[in-house]
Motif scaffolding. Structure first.
Motif, PDB file in Angstrom:
ATOM      1  N   GLU A  35     -55.752 -15.853 -45.770  1.00  0.00           N
ATOM      2  CA  GLU A  35     -54.301 -15.449 -45.666  1.00  0.00           C
ATOM      3  C   GLU A  35     -53.653 -15.830 -44.338  1.00  0.00           C
ATOM      4  OE1 GLU A  35     -55.101 -13.477 -41.882  1.00  0.00           O
ATOM      5  OE2 GLU A  35     -52.655 -12.470 -42.193  1.00  0.00           O
ATOM      6  N   THR A  38     -51.618 -18.222 -46.792  1.00  0.00           N
ATOM      7  CA  THR A  38     -50.914 -17.525 -47.777  1.00  0.00           C
ATOM      8  C   THR A  38     -49.553 -16.988 -46.234  1.00  0.00           C
ATOM      9  OG1 THR A  38     -52.350 -16.308 -49.556  1.00  0.00           O
ATOM     10  CG2 THR A  38     -50.459 -15.516 -49.094  1.00  0.00           C
ATOM     11  N   THR A  39     -50.134 -16.911 -45.445  1.00  0.00           N
ATOM     12  CA  THR A  39     -49.535 -16.349 -44.029  1.00  0.00           C
ATOM     13  C   THR A  39     -48.463 -17.587 -43.981  1.00  0.00           C
ATOM     14  OG1 THR A  39     -50.434 -16.987 -42.419  1.00  0.00           O
ATOM     15  CG2 THR A  39     -50.082 -13.912 -43.503  1.00  0.00           C
ATOM     16  N   ARG A  40     -49.133 -18.620 -43.721  1.00  0.00           N
ATOM     17  CA  ARG A  40     -48.421 -19.857 -43.099  1.00  0.00           C
ATOM     18  C   ARG A  40     -48.086 -20.812 -43.718  1.00  0.00           C
ATOM     19  NH1 ARG A  40     -47.372 -18.540 -38.828  1.00  0.00           N
ATOM     20  NH2 ARG A  40     -47.287 -20.816 -37.530  1.00  0.00           N
ATOM     21  N   ARG A 261     -42.019 -20.961 -46.193  1.00  0.00           N
ATOM     22  CA  ARG A 261     -41.632 -20.926 -44.086  1.00  0.00           C
ATOM     23  C   ARG A 261     -40.143 -21.402 -44.096  1.00  0.00           C
ATOM     24  NH1 ARG A 261     -44.596 -21.080 -38.954  1.00  0.00           N
ATOM     25  NH2 ARG A 261     -46.041 -22.376 -40.491  1.00  0.00           N
TER      26      ARG A 261
END
Ligand code: ACO
Length: 331
Positions: A35, A38-40, A261
Motif C-alpha cells: 500500500e 503503490t500510493t507513494r 506523483r
C-alpha cells in the motif's frame, strides 16, 4: 540554400530481464508494504537482471532489436553511444563491450554519464553528429542495472529501482520528421542529493568503503522530489519553445518514471490529459536513463505514437541533470 538534415529514429528496441520482484516480496526484505509503495511511488513490481547478466548484455539485446527494426546491419553503424551509470566496469566503456557483442565493428564507441537524463543527453549528441553530417548511422543505447547499486536494506530507496535497456537507431532525413529540438541542463551544486559515493577516485574501494555501504545509491528523496517537478516542467516547456510548438501539439509525453506523483504533478501543470501521458512505472520502477528509451519503444509498439505525431521525452536525475526532446515521429 542547403537542405536541412534532421536526425530521425528508424528503429527502437528494448530488453527487460525476466526476473520480477514484486512489492509482496519486498515486504519480506524491508519494513514496507504494498500500500505504501503503490500510493507513494506507483511501483508494483520491477525487473532484476540475472546474476550472469551485466549492462552490456541487456544493452546488446535492446540494440539488436532496434537494428532489426531499422533494417540496419551492425557493421553499418558509425557511432555507438551508451548512456549508463552502471556500466560493466569503471572502464573500458560499456559501449565497447556492446560493440563487440553485436558486431558493430566499424563504430566509434563511448559512454556518457547523465543518470536518468542519460538517454536524452545521448540523443542530443547523436542528433548533432547526424545534423553536422559527421555520421550517418548512430546507435544509442540507454541501460542501467540499478539493482546492482541499490542498498536492499534501505527502504527509502530499494522500492524505487529496477533494471532494463532501451535503444534507438538514428539516421538522417531531409523530411519533416525527426528530432526537432533537445534542451539539456544541469546543476552541479546539487550532486550531494543523489550519488554513489564509493568506488570512484574520491573514495576508492577499500574494505572500509564497502563496510560503510558507500557503493550504494544515497538519495535525499524529499529534496529531489520538489526539484523534479520544476526541472521537468521547465525542460518540457523549453524544448517545446525551441521546436516552436505548444503543449497541445503533443500526442504523447513520455516522462521519466521516478515517482507517479512527480509524473502527475508535471502533467497537471502542463495541462495535459492523462491519455497523453505514458506511464509504465507500475511494471518496472525507475531504470535511470533506460526508462525513457524503453518508454519510447513500448509507446510505439503499443500504437500510441503514429507517423506524423509529436512525442516529447522529459527527464531529470542525478547531477542534477534534466532535459527534454521533441520528436516528430517518422515511422
Ligand atoms: N515503506 C514504508 N515507509 C517508508 C518507506 C517504505 N518503502 N520509505 C520511507 N518510508 C517512511 C519514512 O521513513 C517516513 O516515515 P516517518 O514519517 O515516520 O519518518 C515516511 O515514510 C515518509 O517518508 P518521506 O521520505 O517523506 O516519503 P515521500 O513521500 O517523500 O516518498 C520517495 C519518498 C518515494 C523516495 C519520494 O521522496 C521520491 O520519489 N523522491 C524522488 C526520487 C527521485 O525522483 N529520484 C531521482 C531519480 S533516481 C536516479 O537518478 C538514479
Amino acid at each position: 540554400m542547403e537542405t536541412k538534415i534532421r536526425a530521425t529514429i528508424t528503429g527502437t528496441g528494448s530488453y527487460l530481464p525476466a526476473k520480477i520482484l514484486t512489492n509482496a516480496e519486498l515486504e519480506k526484505m524491508v519494513d514496507t508494504n504494498d500500500e505504501w509503495i503503490t500510493t507513494r511511488t506507483g511501483v508494483k513490481e520491477r525487473r532484476l537482471a540475472a546474476a550472469e547478466e551485466a549492462a552490456s548484455d541487456l544493452g546488446a539485446e535492446a540494440a539488436r532489436r532496434a537494428l532489426k527494426e531499422a533494417k540496419v546491419k551492425p557493421e553499418e553503424i558509425d557511432c555507438l553511444i551508451v548512456a549508463t551509470i552502471t556500466g560493466d566496469m569503471p572502464f573500458p566503456a560499456t559501449a565497447c563491450f556492446i560493440q563487440n557483442l553485436i558486431g558493430a565493428k566499424n563504430a566509434a564507441a563511448f559512454d556518457i554519464s547523465a543518470a536518468c537524463t542519460g538517454f536524452i543527453y545521448a540523443l542530443s549528441i547523436g542528433k548533432a553528429y547526424i545534423e553536422s553530417k559527421t555520421y550517418k548511422k548512430v546507435l544509442i543505447v540507454a541501460v542501467d542495472l540499478l539493482s546492482r547499486i541499490t542498498d536492499w536494506t534501505d527502504r527509502g530507496t530499494c522500492v524505487l529501482f529496477g533494471d532494463g535497456a532501451g535503444a534507438v537507431v538514428l539516421e538522417p532525413t531531409t523530411g519533416e520528421q525527426g528530432i526537432h529540438s533537445i534542451y539539456i541542463g544541469a546543476d552541479g551544486a546539487l550532486t550531494h542529493l543523489l550519488h554513489q559515493p564509493g568506488g570512484g577516485s574520491r573514495n576508492p574501494a577499500t574494505a572500509k568503503t564497502v563496510a560503510d555501504r558507500m557503493h550504494y545509491i544515497k538519495m535525499s528523496g524529499n529534496e529531489i522530489f520538489k526539484l523534479a517537478v520544476t526541472a521537468m516542467l521547465d525542460s518540457a516547456r523549453k524544448a517545446l519553445d525551441q521546436a516552436k510548438l505548444k503543449c497541445e501539439d503533443i500526442t504523447l509525453l513520455i516522462p521519466h518514471q521516478a515517482n507517479i506523483r512527480i509524473i502527475e504533478a508535471t502533467a497537471k501543470r502542463l495541462k495535459l490529459p492523462v491519455e497523453k501521458i505514458f506511464v509504465n512505472i507500475q511494471k518496472y520502477g525507475n531504470m535511470s536513463g533506460a526508462t525513457t528509451a524503453i518508454g519510447l519503444d513500448e509507446a510505439y509498439h503499443e500504437g500510441r505514437i503514429k507517423k506524423g505525431d509529436y512525442v516529447e521525452l522529459v527527464a531529470f536525475g542525478a547531477g542534477l541533470t534534466w532535459g527534454a526532446a521533441v520528436i516528430k515521429w517518422g515511422k
